[in-house]
Every structure is written in C-alpha cells, then in structure tokens.
Design an enzyme around this catalytic site. Sequence first.
Site, PDB file in Angstrom:
ATOM      1  N   MET A  74      15.249  -6.545 -27.842  1.00 41.20           N
ATOM      2  CA  MET A  74      14.082  -6.767 -26.996  1.00 41.20           C
ATOM      3  C   MET A  74      14.108  -5.851 -25.775  1.00 41.20           C
ATOM      4  O   MET A  74      13.070  -5.563 -25.182  1.00 41.20           O
ATOM      5  CB  MET A  74      14.010  -8.232 -26.551  1.00 41.20           C
ATOM      6  CG  MET A  74      15.148  -8.676 -25.656  1.00 41.20           C
ATOM      7  SD  MET A  74      15.024 -10.423 -25.202  1.00 41.20           S
ATOM      8  CE  MET A  74      13.594 -10.399 -24.139  1.00 41.20           C
ATOM      9  N   GLU A 127      -9.940   0.763  -2.418  1.00 40.38           N
ATOM     10  CA  GLU A 127     -10.955   0.041  -1.645  1.00 40.38           C
ATOM     11  C   GLU A 127     -11.439   0.839  -0.437  1.00 40.38           C
ATOM     12  O   GLU A 127     -12.536   0.606   0.058  1.00 40.38           O
ATOM     13  CB  GLU A 127     -10.411  -1.309  -1.180  1.00 40.38           C
ATOM     14  CG  GLU A 127      -9.198  -1.222  -0.263  1.00 40.38           C
ATOM     15  CD  GLU A 127      -8.740  -2.596   0.218  1.00 40.38           C
ATOM     16  OE1 GLU A 127      -9.594  -3.483   0.331  1.00 40.38           O
ATOM     17  OE2 GLU A 127      -7.534  -2.748   0.462  1.00 40.38           O
ATOM     18  N   ASP A 173       0.807  -1.222   0.000  1.00 41.68           N
ATOM     19  CA  ASP A 173       0.000   0.000   0.000  1.00 41.68           C
ATOM     20  C   ASP A 173       0.841   1.274   0.000  1.00 41.68           C
ATOM     21  O   ASP A 173       0.314   2.352  -0.269  1.00 41.68           O
ATOM     22  CB  ASP A 173      -0.920   0.033   1.227  1.00 41.68           C
ATOM     23  CG  ASP A 173      -1.997  -1.034   1.167  1.00 41.68           C
ATOM     24  OD1 ASP A 173      -2.297  -1.500   0.050  1.00 41.68           O
ATOM     25  OD2 ASP A 173      -2.529  -1.406   2.218  1.00 41.68           O
ATOM     26  N   MET A 207      22.489  -4.558 -23.457  1.00 38.96           N
ATOM     27  CA  MET A 207      22.740  -3.293 -24.146  1.00 38.96           C
ATOM     28  C   MET A 207      23.320  -2.269 -23.165  1.00 38.96           C
ATOM     29  O   MET A 207      23.559  -2.568 -22.004  1.00 38.96           O
ATOM     30  CB  MET A 207      21.441  -2.758 -24.741  1.00 38.96           C
ATOM     31  CG  MET A 207      21.048  -3.384 -26.055  1.00 38.96           C
ATOM     32  SD  MET A 207      19.546  -2.609 -26.698  1.00 38.96           S
ATOM     33  CE  MET A 207      19.764  -2.915 -28.437  1.00 38.96           C
TER      34      MET A 207
END
Length: 891
Positions: free
Chosen positions: A732, A335, A237, A643
């Site tokens: 990627m 909530e 939280d 990379m």
Amino acid sequence: MGCYRTVVAGHKAANQQSDLQTQENPPPNNSPPVPINSPPWIPDAVEVEYLQACLHTNSLSGSTRYVSKTMDPHHETMDPTKMGVGRSIAVLTSGGDAQGMNAAVRAAVRVGLYTGAKVYFVHEGYQGLVDGGDNIRLATWESVSMMLQLGGTVIGSARSMDFRTREGRMKGACNLVNRGITNLCVIGGDGSLTGADEFRTEWSGLLADLLKKGEITEEQVKTSSHLNIVGMVGSIDNDFCGTDMTIGTDSALHRIMEVVDAITTTAQSHQRTFILEVMGRHCGYLALVTALACGADWVFIPEMPPEDQWEEHLCRRLAEQRARGCRLNVIIVAEGAIAKDGTAITSEQIKTLVSTKLGFDTRVTVLGHVQRGGTPSAFDRILGSRMGVEAVMALLEATPETPAAVVSLSGNQAVRLPLMECVQVTKDVTAAMHEGRFEDAIKLRGKSFENNWNTYKLLAHLNPPDVKSNINVAIVNVGAPCAGMNAAVRSAVRMGLLQGHNMMAVHDGFDGLAHGQIEPITWTGVSGWIGKGGSMLGTKRSLPGKLIEEISVNIAKHNIHSLVIIGGFEAFMGGLELVQAREKYEELCIPMVVIPATVSNNVPGSDFSIGADTALNCIVETCDRIKQSAAGTKRRVFLIETMGGYCGYLSTMAGLAAGADAAYIYEEKFSIKDLEMNVVHLLEKMKTTVKRGLIIRNENCNANYTTDFIFNLYSEEGKGVFDCRKNVLGHMQQGGTPTPFDRNFATKMGVKSVMWLTDKLKECYRHGRIFANTPDSACVLGMKKRSLVFQPLTDLKADTDFEHRIPTTQWWLKIRPIMKILAHYNVKLDTTEHTEMERVIKKRNPVVHMPLKMEEKVHLEKKTEQQLYPKEHMEKKTEEKVKPLEKKTEE
C-alpha cells in the site's frame, strides 16, 4: 516538503530523562556537490515545494543567503540539558491557524523542558498574553501528547486589538515579568511576528512604566531586563519571504489537490470547465503550485496579472485543448487575482467569459476554509517539529544584542534570519504589486517561486515549435512503481517536445528496451498523467546486464540519441551497467540521466526521491488511525513494519511525523539491550496518562530481530501491563495518487533532465554524429541540500553500499536523536554545531530588467539546429549502426 518536501532539515535538538510519550520530526541535508549551471528560466531547485532557496540570490534585495552551520572551536559547548535551567519560555500561536502549528508547539515545549527551562502556554494568542490569568499556564510533557496529528492550534489563536495598543502591551509585559518569562516563541504570520518585534523593542520602556506604577519591583526589572523573541512562520499562504515553506502550506495543498482530483473525474464525465478559487489574497503560491500539480490550463495570481487581451488568449487556449481531445479544462484562481490595472479578476467573471464566448458548461468551486482544515501532512509535522527545536535553541543562545529572529527553511536546512528584514522584503512584494512592478514582485518572492512560475509557463502556455531538432529522446521506467513517476514522464515528454525533440516511450523497463517495445509519445499522450499513481509506461526490476546486445540493437534501430531513466536503485544500477558496456557497444555512447523515483529513497546522489513523500504520508495516515485505536483501548503497543529495503528513511521519518517511541533501522545497529530499554520505556510510559505506544520497524533492519520476534518479545515482557499488536503495511506504500510535493518535484526533475540532455547533446555532437563516453555524460539528477545537481554515475560508486542497496552517507541519520528526545529518551545531543544569524538584505536597488522573449528562451534557432543535428547525418549514422548489428544478430 519539505518541502516535503519533504522532507526537511535536521540539526539541533535536545533531550531529557524519564518515562512518557511519543515523538516526531523532519529531514535535513548532506554533502553538497557543485550545482550545474542552468539558464535562469530553468528550475534548478526543488522546494516541498516544498524545497528550494526562497531568497537564494535575490537581485531585488541584492541578497545572497548561505547557511552558517559552523563548528567553532572557540564556541563554548554546554550540556544541552542545562542550557535552560533558571529560564522560562512562553509559546503562543497568533493570527490565522495553520496545520502543523501543534507540531511546532509540541516540539518547543518538549525541547524546552529537556533543556531544564520552564515552558508556558499562552492561550488565545496575544489576547491571552494581555488578559493573563489562566491564559498563561505551565506546560508539561504530557500536556502536548496527541497534539501532533491535530490540525489548527490546540492552544488557540486570536487577532487581538488590545495588543495593538501600548496599554495592552504593557499588560502583556507585566504578565510575563510576574512569571519570570523573558523568552517568547511566536508562531504566526508576518503581522504576528511584527507585533512581537515591536513588543521586544518597547520592552525596556514598558518595564520602566510598570515600575513607576508599582506593578513590578526593581529586582524584577533587573532579572527581566531584555526579552528574546524567535518566530516561526505559520501561514497556509506561504507569503513570508525568507523561507521556502511556511508551516501549513503543504497541508493546504493536500486539501486543494484532494478537491481537484475529485472534481477532475466529474468534469471528464460531462466535458466541463471547472474554475477553482483558492486562498491567497496577496500571494499566489497556493494557486501556482496547484496549477503545476494538476496540469491546469490557466492560473491567475496577484504577482503576475495576465497580459492585455487575456480574455481572447484564454478562450483560444481552452478551445485548442478541447480540439486536441481533452474532455475537461481546469482554471485555478487565487482569491487576490488582479488585472494589470489593479482591478480584481473574479471566478464569476471568468465563468461568464468562458460560458458566453465558448459555450462550455462551466462551474465554479470556491474552496474557502477547507484549506485550513484537516490533519497536517507529514511534511508539516516534520517542518513544525524541526522549527520548534531550532526556535528553542535560538532563544537559549540569544544575547541582548541578538536581533529578533525567525527560524526558517532553506532547501532542507534550518536557518535563522533577522525577523524584520524578512518582514521588510515581504512588504516590498506588496509594494511592488501596488506599483505595477510585477516582474519585481515575482523575483522578490524568491527563486523557488520564480522557478515555479517559469516552469508553469513552459508546460502550460507554449506549443511545440515547428522546427524539429532531429533528436530522439527515449524515456524508460525501471524498478518498483511509485507515485510521481508519471508526472516525471509527462514533464520530460512535454519539455522535450518544446525543444523540438522526438520523444519515445519505452514500455516495461529495460526488458522493453531490449525487445523493441518503443513507440513515439505525444503532447496529448501524457495528458492527465500528473495525478496518476504507479507507472503508465510499465516498469520491471530486471537489469540490462544480460540484455546489452539487444538493447544496443534497438537503440540503433530506433535511432535513440539520449535516454532518461526514471526509477530507484535498479535505475542507478542499470545506468551503471550501460555506462560500463560503452567500451564494447558504441551505440550506448549517448547521454543518459537517471531520475530517482522510489519509495525507499535509497538512490545515491540525491537526498530525496520521487515517491517517498507519498509513501511517507500513507504510513503516517495509517499510524494516526492505529494510535487512535490504541488511545481508545489503552495500554496497547502497536508494532508497524514499513518498506524501504535496507534504507531506514521511511521508518525514521514516519517515526518523526507520527510520534513513535522507537524506529528500528538497519543503519543504526541495535541489540537485545536496546530492545530491553525500549520495553522498560514503554512500561514506565504506561504509568502515565499516555497509555499507548507506537514502534516502527524497517523491513530489513535486522535478520534475527524480525517483526515477529519483536512482537513476541514485547507481548511477553508487557504481560499484565500492556498488550501488543502488529501491522505490516506492505505494498500500500507504493500505491495511491502522488502528493503535491511528489507531483511538483517530479515535474521539475523531468524538465531539468531534458534541458540538461539538450545541452549535453550539443556538447557531444562531433563530425556529424553524437558520441558521449565521458563520465559526465551519464549522471544522476538529485536534490542535494539547496540545489538540483547532476553527478556522474561512476563518481557515485564510491558512496554506494551495493550489497545493501543504500548510499554510504545519508543526511537524515543526523536527526534521529531529535526523534528520541521528543519520545523522552535519555540521549545526548551534539551542540558543537550551531546555527548563526544570516542576513537577508544587503542593499535594495531598483532592478534593471532585460527580459527575454519566450521564443528566444524556448525555440532553438533553425540555423543552429541544422548545424548541430543535420538530418542527413543522423539518418546516415542510423543506417551505419543498424546494418552491422542486424548482421551480427542473424549470425
């Protein structure tokens, strides 16, 4: 994250000798330029959230926080490998579980062992402490292997009713004393940490009672006279005041965003409204950051209930969005969301409202405990590891007079704070909400939370003003694409429109600026961009040097008054070339700002770049799968090439987060002897139960020791003991959807950059024209320690290695020893730099609020705009600039 944050801070650590396992850890900090003063409603810091100052300057508590990393000449330096000799440390997790707890446990255990201390697991939280027996077991180096990538907590957690009683705490004290444990590391929420402090306060009385009962001896009372407590906050939280990010928050945001992105596609198909309910009974952090990261239409959080008649406002906003062509609406609900009268606002209530009043097809999704599950993100692994290291050092440096401390994160720095002061401020937030002091509640959450809230209101709840500024701001993407670029463009465009500016999109980098690929871009033109990877504008690596003539013509032709350059090292270089050309081309004398966006994280002037966190998570996810494969086949070493150009950031951080045995980078030179040492390390490791290895290599770490060379060396030297495999991850790393950190980081950077340009344009307006040729009119906007700061491009030249395209000083190099220590290498740790306890609360006085109306904050007064940017002067200036340039071009 972190806070990435990603990132995250690095400073102390420890080491030990032998053979064995893997490792990991987080990012720290570096030299701090002076932050630019900004209006209080503009976000001036980034969090990982992952990154900013949660209690930087808190008007409610009257507190100011400073990191005290001192180099005390009178501070006695000790051999870190002997700091814990003769001492015992217990580690437990309590309360709700959170991803990243295992990383904290792993780091605490290994650093504790490194210092020479005995380290114990306490299984099942405080209940295990009360029950004793096999619940309290000695930890070994190998016992925390393969924990790093696991969610939850391997040693178990429980909410203990027995520990709430004095009798239960007496049993826990007895179990600790009988094992000689006087140092307790607790990972949990504010309730767990409060319990630990109460346990420490009662310690002397508990021992006296145990002595009377004959359960311990007088000698044991003497040797266990005081209990040291250090806490790490584990809570998805992010509801603990004093830290920017708690362990588990970033991973929870990852789970939420995965669901939001998936729901978005189906919502667009059917033109639906989706209401997503996320966790946060008393804290709206997850809901708020999710709303920022997905561009939600509305968010409900407990700290700031909606205004009266919010139902009409909500329906009007949703209807306006549909009228603009949006095919979906997203509403995020915490909530614990409440109305101003304290009554709950539920997802079903909102669904009924939207369906009845607007007739929209509306669905509700409650995420629930899926937010606690899954593997921890790279940020949480680094954060947990970094906090674990700092917690052990805090325990071993503590004295009987030292108050119970909580290890915290501020910006990308680790700090130690008095535990109960943080708990008190956290309780003050709840009290403020119960008393209806919601503005106070927002401020008590900290500067980062407040900035998130104000940024959300700016981008989601305001329409562009009717009054125009007659200013044209162009945005261009430069260099290789990366995740988060589009989020930066989106926020910059919308903030510019909110300022009354005309926003212009430049396609295909500096080439597009030279060839006139420039067009206006609107509010709806960037809808949905925040979650898209790559570059929607298109980007190229070419620099403006050979195109200056054409660029100046188009700047004049399109009457561009300022420029936002988003990209990597090419953006930095391109900005410098434009500044250098100002002497010859007056058209380039306009304010410019460079926003770092590259997976390499190699832009001078910033500790973090947009896109690096997404690339890091991609690498770590791949490493997890590879390690799983290695664990199954046994006796296998994987070599991974990442990379980054000449910058070793990705390799180092991936090594920390994935638990690599070594990470080869250009910045830290290595020789054949180092390679030989790594081979010996792996050969010894294969004799243990941890029969696998992971090596990470930066693509340009060494021209001769290539990936193939190292692969062949390991294959040859490991014959008969282990075999070797290699993987080159390639492009990627530049793909995929941006992580929550990169989305929020980019959003704040875009907002901040346009606000700075607006102020700079006012400064540079003289005699009916804009003329900016001072060094501070062309800056890099970067994250430095705890702040977003603007630094002139020309000033950063001295801190740049242009040949290798990296800054000459890089903060993350300081934490490489932690990676080696956690991998069980024999390295030395500098303990002359130590962290001192900081104060959180100085005084707590009522806050006097003088809130500005939103119109006063955002809309520029008509008279002021007319005076600063008279339309007739702007048009005249454009004609004067274009005509001679056109003539010159024809010649």
